[in-house]
Enzyme design. Structure first.
Site, PDB file in Angstrom:
ATOM      1  N   SER A   1       6.299  -2.118  -1.510  1.00  0.00           N
ATOM      2  CA  SER A   1       5.790  -1.451  -0.342  1.00  0.00           C
ATOM      3  C   SER A   1       4.319  -1.010  -0.446  1.00  0.00           C
ATOM      4  O   SER A   1       3.747  -0.584   0.560  1.00  0.00           O
ATOM      5  CB  SER A   1       6.650  -0.224  -0.033  1.00  0.00           C
TER       6      SER A   1
ATOM      7  N   LYS B   1      -2.145   4.656  -1.847  1.00  0.00           N
ATOM      8  CA  LYS B   1      -1.048   4.290  -0.946  1.00  0.00           C
ATOM      9  C   LYS B   1      -0.814   5.423   0.043  1.00  0.00           C
ATOM     10  O   LYS B   1      -0.931   6.602  -0.324  1.00  0.00           O
ATOM     11  CB  LYS B   1       0.207   4.034  -1.798  1.00  0.00           C
TER      12      LYS B   1
ATOM     13  N   SER C   1       7.744  -1.681  -5.798  1.00  0.00           N
ATOM     14  CA  SER C   1       6.684  -1.520  -4.789  1.00  0.00           C
ATOM     15  C   SER C   1       5.257  -1.583  -5.306  1.00  0.00           C
ATOM     16  O   SER C   1       4.334  -1.768  -4.518  1.00  0.00           O
ATOM     17  CB  SER C   1       6.892  -0.218  -4.013  1.00  0.00           C
TER      18      SER C   1
HETATM   19  N1  LIG Z   1       9.883   1.665  -2.993  1.00  0.00           N
HETATM   20  C1  LIG Z   1      10.151   0.534  -3.637  1.00  0.00           C
HETATM   21  O1  LIG Z   1       9.798   0.356  -4.770  1.00  0.00           O
HETATM   22  C2  LIG Z   1      10.935  -0.540  -2.934  1.00  0.00           C
HETATM   23  C3  LIG Z   1      10.644  -1.864  -3.201  1.00  0.00           C
HETATM   24  C4  LIG Z   1      11.367  -2.864  -2.576  1.00  0.00           C
HETATM   25  C5  LIG Z   1      12.365  -2.522  -1.669  1.00  0.00           C
HETATM   26  C6  LIG Z   1      12.649  -1.188  -1.416  1.00  0.00           C
HETATM   27  C7  LIG Z   1      11.925  -0.189  -2.043  1.00  0.00           C
END
Ligand SMILES: NC(=O)c1ccccc1
Length: 496
Positions: A190, A115, A214
Site C-alpha cells: 500500500s 506515506k 506494503s
Molecule cells: N498494509 C499492508 O502491508 C498490506 C499489504 C497488502 C495487502 C494488505 C495490507
C-alpha cells in the site's frame, strides 16, 4: 406521553441510563440482567458513564511538534497535471530553519516523502480514503521528528492505498497509481506513492509502512529498495495502525546505502511505543548501518569475506563466507510466475559467483503462514472499530473520532478491501473469538522455525511476490475481480 423509564436522569445533558440501555447493552452478549438487579446495575453503569464523560472532557496528550523550528511551508493539494501518477497526496516543505546546523547532519540535502498514513501535524492525512477528508493531525510521528532532527527535508506525503489495506495500487480515492514502467500496471501497495516517487526521482527517500507487504510490494514492482525493519526497531508512534502486531515502518530508496542511512536516522526506542521490546537499541546506540556497508566496500568482499562481525554478532575477525539460504518453500508458491522464479535463481547464481556459499533451506511452516496471517489480519477490523488493544503507545484518538461511528454512507465509500476486513472482523468476533490468540501462538512457532534456519545461514532469499505487477482493474470492477488479481488465482479468494 409514555411514562419515563426509571433511571438516573442526565444532569448535564449526559446520556440517560435507562432499563433499555442497560438491557440492550447486556444483550450484546446475549444475556439479560435480572429484574431485581436492574436498579442497582443502572446506578453502577451511570457511575461508569460519569467517569467516561469526565475523561472525554479532558485534553488528550500528544507529543507537541516544534512547528517554529520546523514550520509547515506551502501546504498544497497537488493539481492533476502535476500528479500524472496520482502518487502525491499533498505537497509541503518542512525542514530545520537553522540550516547551518542542518547541513552537518546525516540527512542534509535529502528530499523525503512520507506515506500518507504517517502524521505530520497540520498537514492533511487522507489515508487513501474519502470516508473522512478533514483530518489534520495534531502531532508528528517519531520518524518525522527524527528525520527533521537529522537535517532531512520533507517534501510531501505520498498517496497510500485505502486504509493501507491493499497490495495493488488502484484503491486510493485519489485514483489509480500507475507503475513507473507501465502506467496500466500496479505500482504495488500500500505504500504505492512512495514507490513511484522514488522510482521517478521526485524524492530521494521515503518512509513507507508495511503490515503484509506494503513496503516490499511497491519496492519490488517499482524496482527500488524497500526495507521492512525488524518488528520494533523503528517506533510506529504517530502512524495509523492496521494491526498492532503487524505494524512496521521503514525506509524506501533507490539504493541500499541510502536506505541504510535513513534506517540509521529513524531506528531506536522512543520511550512511547512498547512494541519496541527489549533488545531495541536507544537511538545513540543504533549501529552505523551505512558505515558497516561501506566497510565491506564491494559486494564481492561482503559475500566472500563476510559482513562485519559487529553487524552479525559473530566473533570479531571472523572471515567465514556469507551463507545465503534459498528458501525452498518460497519458490513453491502455487501459480508462481516462472519469470519470478528465474530472477531469484539467477540472483542465487550471482551470489555464488561473488563468493558466497549458497544453500537450499526449508521452513515447512512457510506454506501455511499466509493462511494463518490471513486469519490474523482480520483483526485489522479492531483498528477500524476503534477498539482497545492494551499496548502502551500513542493512540491516534483523532483518527478514531474521524472513522467512528460507522454509517451506511461511510461504509458505502469504502473500497472493498476495508469493507471486507470490517465484515470479516465482526464475523470473527461472533464465531471464532479464540482464533486471534491462536494465530499469535502459531506465529511464535513459525518464528522459531525461521530462527532455527537463520542460525545456520546469514540471510534467507525468496521472491517478494510470486507475480509481476498486474494490469490494474478499473475501480468499479467487481470485488471478485479485484481479489482475483490480488491473489493471482482466478478461482479462489485467498488473502485478506
Ligand atoms: N498494509 C499492508 O502491508 C498490506 C499489504 C497488502 C495487502 C494488505 C495490507
Amino acid at each position: 406521553m409514555a411514562t419515563a423509564e426509571p433511571g438516573l436522569q442526565a444532569g448535564d445533558g449526559l446520556p440517560t441510563i435507562t432499563r433499555d440501555v442497560l438491557q440492550n447493552t447486556a444483550a450484546k452478549i446475549g444475556i439479560r440482567v435480572s429484574e431485581h438487579l436492574e436498579e442497582e446495575f443502572i446506578e453502577t453503569l451511570a457511575a461508569a458513564r460519569d467517569a467516561m464523560e469526565k475523561v472525554l472532557q479532558m485534553d488528550d496528550f500528544y507529543p507537541i511538534p516544534d512547528t517554529n523550528r520546523y514550520p509547515r511551508i506551502d501546504i498544497q493539494a497537488v493539481s492533476p497535471d502535476e500528479n500524472p501518477m496520482n502518487a502525491w497526496a499533498t505537497k509541503v516543505t518542512v525542514k530545520d530553519i537553522q540550516p547551518d546546523e542542518a547541513s552537518l547532519k546525516i540527512l542534509a540535502g535529502k528530499r523525503i516523502v512520507i506515506k500518507d498514513n504517517v502524521c505530520l501535524a497540520g498537514v492533511p492525512c487522507y489515508l487513501g480514503t474519502d470516508v473522512f477528508s478533514d483530518w489534520l493531525p495534531k502531532t508528528d510521528a517519531t520518524v518525522v521528528t527524527r528525520i527533521l532532527e537529522a537535517g532531512g527535508t520533507l517534501i510531501g506525503k505520498a498517496t497510500c492505498e485505502s486504509f493501507s489495506a491493499f497490495g495493488i495500487s488502484n484503491t486510493s480515492f485519489l485514483g489509480p497509481i500507475g507503475n513507473p514502467y507501465d502506467k496500466t500496471r500496479s505500482a504495488g501497495g500500500s505504500s504505492s506513492g512512495c514507490g513511484v516517487l522514488i522510482a521517478l526521482g521526485e524524492a530521494d527517500l521515503a518512509i513507507g509502512g508495511d503490515q503484509g507487504g506494503s513496503i516490499r510490494l511497491p519496492a519490488a514492482h517499482c524496482g527500488i529498495v524497500g526495507l521492512k525493519p525488524t518488528f520494533g526497531l523503528v517506533p510506529y508512534t504517530g502512524i495509523v495502525s492496521n494491526e498492532i502486531s503487524h505494524d512496521h515502518t521503514g525506509p524506501m530508496s533507490v539504493d541500499v546505502l541510502s536506505n541504510a542511512l535513513l534506517l540509521r536516522a529513524i531506528a531506536g526506542v522512543d520511550g512511547i511505543d512498547d512494541r519496541q521490546i527489549a533488545g531495541t537499541p536507544f537511538p545513540a546506540q543504533v549501529p552505523d548501518y551505512p558505515t558497516l556497508l561501506t566497510a565491506a566496500r564491494t559486494a564481492r568482499s561482503l559475500l566472500s569475506i563476510g559482513i562485519p562481525s559487529n553487524a552479525t554478532g559473530r566473533e570479531p575477525g571472523s572471515t567465514r563466507k556469507m551463507r545465503v539460504g534459498i528458501l525452498k518453500e518460497g519458490l513453491e508458491i502455487e501459480h508462481m510466475d516462472p519469470h519470478v522464479r528465474d530472477t531469484v535463481e539467477t540472483a542465487a547464481r550471482k551470489f555464488k559467483e561473488l563468493g558466497a556459499e549458497v544453500v537450499e533451506v526449508s521452513v515447512p511452516g512457510h506454506i501455511q503462514a499466509s493462511l494463518i496471517g490471513r486469519v490474523q489480519r482480520v483483526s485489522q477490523s479492531n483498528n477500524l472499530l476503534g477498539r482497545a488493544n492494551g499496548t502502551r503507545q500513542l493512540y491516534l484518538t483523532e483518527f478514531i473520532e474521524k472513522v467512528l461511528p460507522w454509517t451506511q454512507e461511510k461504509f458505502d465509500k469504502l473500497f472493498c478491501n476495508s469493507a471486507n476486513i470490517l465484515i470479516s472482523g465482526l464475523y470473527a468476533d461472533e464465531h471464532y473469538p479464540q482464533l486471534y490468540g491462536k494465530t499469535q501462538n502459531l506465529f511464535r512457532k513459525l518464528r522459531q522455525e525461521y530462527d532455527a534456519v537463520l542460525a545456520d545461514v546469514d540471510v534467507l532469499v525468496m521472491p517478494t511476490t510470486p507475480w509481476v505487477a498486474k494490469v490494474m482493474q478499473p475501480r468499479n470492477a467487481s470485488i471478485r475481480d479485484h481479489y482475483k488479481d490480488y491473489n493471482g488465482l482466478a478461482e479462489s479468494i485467498q488473502w485478506n
